[in-house]
Design a protein around this motif. Structure first.
Motif, PDB file in Angstrom:
ATOM      1  N   THR A  16      -0.962  -9.356  -9.716  1.00 59.85           N
ATOM      2  CA  THR A  16       0.471  -7.760 -10.304  1.00 59.85           C
ATOM      3  C   THR A  16       1.766  -8.571 -10.094  1.00 59.85           C
ATOM      4  OG1 THR A  16      -0.105  -8.178  -7.713  1.00 59.85           O
ATOM      5  CG2 THR A  16      -1.117  -6.897  -8.507  1.00 59.85           C
ATOM      6  N   ALA A  17       2.217  -9.105 -11.468  1.00 61.10           N
ATOM      7  CA  ALA A  17       3.001  -9.103 -11.425  1.00 61.10           C
ATOM      8  C   ALA A  17       4.268  -8.115 -12.584  1.00 61.10           C
ATOM      9  CB  ALA A  17       3.437 -10.124 -12.479  1.00 61.10           C
ATOM     10  N   SER A  18       3.694  -7.392 -12.994  1.00 62.78           N
ATOM     11  CA  SER A  18       3.901  -6.269 -13.281  1.00 62.78           C
ATOM     12  C   SER A  18       4.358  -5.100 -12.332  1.00 62.78           C
ATOM     13  CB  SER A  18       3.165  -5.236 -14.393  1.00 62.78           C
ATOM     14  OG  SER A  18       2.504  -5.219 -14.026  1.00 62.78           O
ATOM     15  N   PHE A  19       4.174  -5.022 -11.129  1.00 66.37           N
ATOM     16  CA  PHE A  19       4.604  -4.132  -9.823  1.00 66.37           C
ATOM     17  C   PHE A  19       4.956  -4.696  -9.336  1.00 66.37           C
ATOM     18  CE2 PHE A  19       0.369  -2.695 -12.563  1.00 66.37           C
ATOM     19  CZ  PHE A  19       1.248  -1.768 -12.930  1.00 66.37           C
ATOM     20  N   LEU A  20       5.138  -5.775  -8.763  1.00 67.54           N
ATOM     21  CA  LEU A  20       5.642  -6.616  -7.491  1.00 67.54           C
ATOM     22  C   LEU A  20       6.561  -6.091  -7.107  1.00 67.54           C
ATOM     23  CD1 LEU A  20       4.746  -8.619  -5.078  1.00 67.54           C
ATOM     24  CD2 LEU A  20       4.806 -10.627  -6.154  1.00 67.54           C
ATOM     25  N   THR A  21       7.850  -6.865  -8.185  1.00 67.78           N
ATOM     26  CA  THR A  21       9.046  -6.505  -8.054  1.00 67.78           C
ATOM     27  C   THR A  21      10.165  -5.237  -7.172  1.00 67.78           C
ATOM     28  OG1 THR A  21       9.533  -8.368  -9.774  1.00 67.78           O
ATOM     29  CG2 THR A  21      11.720  -6.889  -9.383  1.00 67.78           C
ATOM     30  N   GLU A  22       9.546  -4.054  -7.939  1.00 63.03           N
ATOM     31  CA  GLU A  22       9.438  -2.755  -7.656  1.00 63.03           C
ATOM     32  C   GLU A  22       9.023  -2.643  -5.887  1.00 63.03           C
ATOM     33  OE1 GLU A  22       8.961   1.905  -8.778  1.00 63.03           O
ATOM     34  OE2 GLU A  22       7.829   0.553 -10.301  1.00 63.03           O
ATOM     35  N   THR A  23       7.800  -3.203  -5.758  1.00 61.92           N
ATOM     36  CA  THR A  23       7.272  -2.951  -4.505  1.00 61.92           C
ATOM     37  C   THR A  23       8.169  -4.107  -3.533  1.00 61.92           C
ATOM     38  OG1 THR A  23       5.174  -3.108  -5.482  1.00 61.92           O
ATOM     39  CG2 THR A  23       5.110  -3.785  -3.029  1.00 61.92           C
ATOM     40  N   LEU A  24       8.463  -5.246  -3.578  1.00 60.93           N
ATOM     41  CA  LEU A  24       8.857  -5.703  -3.005  1.00 60.93           C
ATOM     42  C   LEU A  24      10.657  -4.942  -3.003  1.00 60.93           C
ATOM     43  CD1 LEU A  24       8.291  -9.327  -3.796  1.00 60.93           C
ATOM     44  CD2 LEU A  24       7.713  -8.611  -1.700  1.00 60.93           C
ATOM     45  N   GLU A  25      11.399  -4.151  -4.016  1.00 61.84           N
ATOM     46  CA  GLU A  25      12.495  -3.367  -3.796  1.00 61.84           C
ATOM     47  C   GLU A  25      12.299  -2.827  -2.876  1.00 61.84           C
ATOM     48  OE1 GLU A  25      15.560  -4.289  -4.569  1.00 61.84           O
ATOM     49  OE2 GLU A  25      14.714  -6.128  -5.984  1.00 61.84           O
ATOM     50  N   SER A  26      11.242  -1.733  -2.529  1.00 60.43           N
ATOM     51  CA  SER A  26      10.439  -0.425  -1.398  1.00 60.43           C
ATOM     52  C   SER A  26      11.041  -1.581  -0.513  1.00 60.43           C
ATOM     53  CB  SER A  26       9.809   0.021  -2.134  1.00 60.43           C
ATOM     54  OG  SER A  26       9.282  -0.260  -1.541  1.00 60.43           O
ATOM     55  N   VAL A  27      10.839  -2.911  -0.049  1.00 61.96           N
ATOM     56  CA  VAL A  27      10.786  -2.874   1.134  1.00 61.96           C
ATOM     57  C   VAL A  27      12.048  -3.744   1.444  1.00 61.96           C
ATOM     58  CG1 VAL A  27       9.683  -4.487   2.831  1.00 61.96           C
ATOM     59  CG2 VAL A  27       8.302  -3.699   1.577  1.00 61.96           C
ATOM     60  N   PHE A  28      12.730  -4.568   1.093  1.00 62.21           N
ATOM     61  CA  PHE A  28      14.416  -4.832   0.747  1.00 62.21           C
ATOM     62  C   PHE A  28      15.117  -3.656   1.284  1.00 62.21           C
ATOM     63  CE2 PHE A  28      12.995  -8.234  -2.462  1.00 62.21           C
ATOM     64  CZ  PHE A  28      12.421  -8.814  -1.536  1.00 62.21           C
ATOM     65  N   GLU A  29      14.528  -2.435   0.291  1.00 63.12           N
ATOM     66  CA  GLU A  29      16.093  -0.945   0.484  1.00 63.12           C
ATOM     67  C   GLU A  29      15.723  -0.252   2.204  1.00 63.12           C
ATOM     68  OE1 GLU A  29      14.767   1.049  -2.692  1.00 63.12           O
ATOM     69  OE2 GLU A  29      16.114  -0.552  -3.785  1.00 63.12           O
ATOM     70  N   GLN A  30      14.493  -1.318   2.775  1.00 67.09           N
ATOM     71  CA  GLN A  30      13.821   0.011   3.872  1.00 67.09           C
ATOM     72  C   GLN A  30      15.280  -0.119   5.231  1.00 67.09           C
ATOM     73  OE1 GLN A  30      11.035   1.029   5.126  1.00 67.09           O
ATOM     74  NE2 GLN A  30      10.756   0.912   2.821  1.00 67.09           N
ATOM     75  N   THR A  31      15.434   1.183   5.826  1.00 66.40           N
ATOM     76  CA  THR A  31      16.395   1.018   7.153  1.00 66.40           C
ATOM     77  C   THR A  31      16.459   0.417   7.913  1.00 66.40           C
ATOM     78  OG1 THR A  31      15.726   3.462   7.083  1.00 66.40           O
ATOM     79  CG2 THR A  31      17.100   3.981   6.173  1.00 66.40           C
ATOM     80  N   LEU A  32      15.191   0.055   8.029  1.00 66.32           N
ATOM     81  CA  LEU A  32      15.086  -0.602   9.511  1.00 66.32           C
ATOM     82  C   LEU A  32      14.521  -1.879   8.400  1.00 66.32           C
ATOM     83  CD1 LEU A  32      12.278  -0.491  11.684  1.00 66.32           C
ATOM     84  CD2 LEU A  32      12.587  -2.310  10.677  1.00 66.32           C
ATOM     85  N   LYS A  33      15.835  -2.735   9.251  1.00 67.43           N
ATOM     86  CA  LYS A  33      15.735  -4.027   8.556  1.00 67.43           C
ATOM     87  C   LYS A  33      15.339  -5.570   9.520  1.00 67.43           C
ATOM     88  CE  LYS A  33      18.634  -2.445   5.183  1.00 67.43           C
ATOM     89  NZ  LYS A  33      18.123  -2.347   4.011  1.00 67.43           N
ATOM     90  N   ASP A  34      14.755  -4.866  10.600  1.00 71.82           N
ATOM     91  CA  ASP A  34      14.316  -6.187  11.446  1.00 71.82           C
ATOM     92  C   ASP A  34      12.940  -6.141  11.403  1.00 71.82           C
ATOM     93  OD1 ASP A  34      13.549  -8.179  13.205  1.00 71.82           O
ATOM     94  OD2 ASP A  34      14.010  -6.099  15.523  1.00 71.82           O
ATOM     95  N   LEU A  35      12.508  -7.130  10.034  1.00 74.14           N
ATOM     96  CA  LEU A  35      10.868  -6.620   9.599  1.00 74.14           C
ATOM     97  C   LEU A  35      10.700  -8.433   8.970  1.00 74.14           C
ATOM     98  CD1 LEU A  35      11.244  -7.087   6.286  1.00 74.14           C
ATOM     99  CD2 LEU A  35      11.377  -4.795   6.731  1.00 74.14           C
ATOM    100  N   GLU A  36       9.917  -8.932   7.987  1.00 73.63           N
ATOM    101  CA  GLU A  36       9.246 -10.177   7.443  1.00 73.63           C
ATOM    102  C   GLU A  36       8.642  -9.997   6.297  1.00 73.63           C
ATOM    103  OE1 GLU A  36       7.943 -13.560   9.708  1.00 73.63           O
ATOM    104  OE2 GLU A  36       6.024 -11.493  10.656  1.00 73.63           O
TER     105      GLU A  36
END
Length: 331
Positions: A16-36
Motif C-alpha cells: 500500500t505504498a501509494s496510499f500509506l503516506t496520506e493515511t498516516l498524515e491523516s493520523v498525524f494531523e488529528q486534534t487529539l495528540k495522545d496516541l500511538e
C-alpha cells in the motif's frame, strides 16, 4: 508509573505504498495528540517497508511474513498500549477531529464502540479518487437488536469505528476463518459479547472504493463462503448463549437463503448443505420474495422454485440489455 497513550491506531499494510503516506498524515494531523501509531507490514513486496521506515520514531513498526490482515491486526493489538483502539486500513483516511470526537463519546457515554458517518472515495477511470456517497446510518435504524443489525444490514469500515480496549479484550482476536468479511465480523463480535454502541454524527472517515480491487468482486465464491460460515458460527453462538428468537431465526433464514441462491446456480452439493441448514431452522421455510416464488415453492418445492426464479432473472437481464437498443417511444 507507566503513562500509556489514550488511543492506539493500528494500521495493517500490504503493498500500500501509494496510499500509506496520506493515511498516516491523516493520523498525524488529528486534534487529539495522545496516541500511538502501530504499523504492521504484512509481507509487502513493493516499497511499503522502506516507506514505513522513513517515518522513524513517529510510528511503531513491525515487519512480518504475509499472513493476512486479521493476523496483522491481531499482532498490532498485542503491541497496543492505548485505552482505545482505532483500526485503520492503510488506504483509508481519518477526518481531523475523528479521534477526539469518538473518544469523548466513549468516555461521556461509558460505551464500547463509537461509530460515525463516512464517505466513499470512488476511483475514477483516471485512477484518481473522488468524493462519493456519504453513508449516515444508525444501528438502531436497522434493528433494535444490534446483533441482528450487524449480522444483516449494517456495515461501516474500520476507519469509522473506535473501540474501547475492554470490548477488544472480550472479543479476543480477529476471526481469521473469515478473510473476506473479517472487519464486518469483528464489529458484529463487539455486539455478540455485549458491547454498547454510541453514534457520533458527522463524516469522520473516508473509505476508498477501488474499481478492480473489491474482494467480493474479485472472488464472489469466497465471499459467499465467508457469509455462509459466518451464519453458521452466529447460529451456533446464539444457540449456546441464550436462545434463537423468532427475529434472529428470520435473520438466519434470510442469510442462508441468499447463500442458497448463489450455490443453486454454482454448486449444487453446497446448495443442499445450505438448504439443510435452512430446513433445520424452519422445516416450513419458503423464500420471502418475490410472492410468486413463495407460491411456486408451495406447489413444486424449493429447488424447482429456485430454478424457475433463476431463469426468470436471466430473462430480465436479457430484456434489460435490449431495452437501451430498442427504446419505447411515445407519439
Amino acid at each position: 508509573m507507566i503513562i500509556r497513550p489514550l488511543v492506539s491506531v493500528i494500521i495493517p499494510c500490504y503493498n500500500t505504498a501509494s496510499f500509506l503516506t496520506e493515511t498516516l498524515e491523516s493520523v498525524f494531523e488529528q486534534t487529539l495528540k495522545d496516541l500511538e501509531i502501530i504499523v504492521i507490514d504484512d509481507g509487502s513486496t513493493d516499497n511499503t517497508a522502506t516507506l514505513i521506515r522513513s517515518f522513524g520514531s513517529r510510528v511503531k513498526a513491525e515487519f512480518t511474513s504475509n499472513q493476512g490482515a486479521s493476523a496483522a491486526r491481531n499482532r498490532g493489538t498485542e503491541l497496543a498500549q492505548g485505552r482505545f483502539i482505532q483500526y485503520l486500513d492503510a488506504d483509508d483516511l481519518l477526518r481531523v477531529d475523528a479521534l477526539e470526537k469518538r473518544v469523548n463519546a466513549l468516555i461521556n457515554n461509558d460505551a464500547d464502540v463509537a461509530y460515525s458517518d463516512w464517505q466513499r472515495l470512488e476511483e475514477g477511470e483516471d485512477g484518481k479518487f473522488n468524493p462519493g456517497e456519504v453513508v449516515a446510518r444508525r444501528i438502531e435504524d436497522i434493528h433494535a437488536d444490534p446483533q441482528i443489525a450487524l449480522f444483516t444490514d449494517f456495515w461501516a469500515p474500520p476507519a469509522a469505528l473506535l473501540y474501547h480496549r475492554r470490548v477488544v479484550e472480550k472479543i479476543g482476536c480477529w476471526n481469521k476463518s473469515l478473510p473476506i468479511i473479517q472487519d464486518a465480523r469483528f464489529l458484529l463480535d463487539a455486539a455478540l459479547v455485549g458491547g454498547n454502541f454510541i453514534y457520533v454524527p458527522g463524516v469522520q472517515a473516508d473509505y476508498r472504493v477501488h474499481k478492480k480491487d473489491s474482494l467480493s468482486r474479485r472472488n464472489p465464491a469466497k465471499f459467499v463462503l465467508d457469509c455462509f460460515n459466518n451464519a453458521c458460527q452466529v447460529e451456533d453462538f446464539w444457540k449456546v448463549n441464550g436462545s434463537i428468537t423468532p427475529e434472529r431465526r428470520s435473520a438466519l433464514e434470510k442469510a442462508y437463503g441468499q447463500v442458497a441462491r448463489f450455490y443453486f446456480e454454482h454448486d449444487r452439493l453446497k446448495f443442499k448443505e445450505v438448504l439443510a441448514k435452512i430446513h433445520h431452522l424452519n422445516p416450513n421455510y419458503l423464500p420471502s420474495s418475490p410472492r410468486s416464488l413463495r407460491q411456486i415453492s408451495q406447489w413444486l418445492g424449493y429447488e424447482q422454485a429456485e430454478a424457475i426464479a433463476l431463469n426468470y432473472r436471466r430473462i430480465k437481464k436479457i430484456i434489460h440489455s435490449l431495452t437501451p437498443k430498442f427504446p419505447i417511444t411515445s407519439t
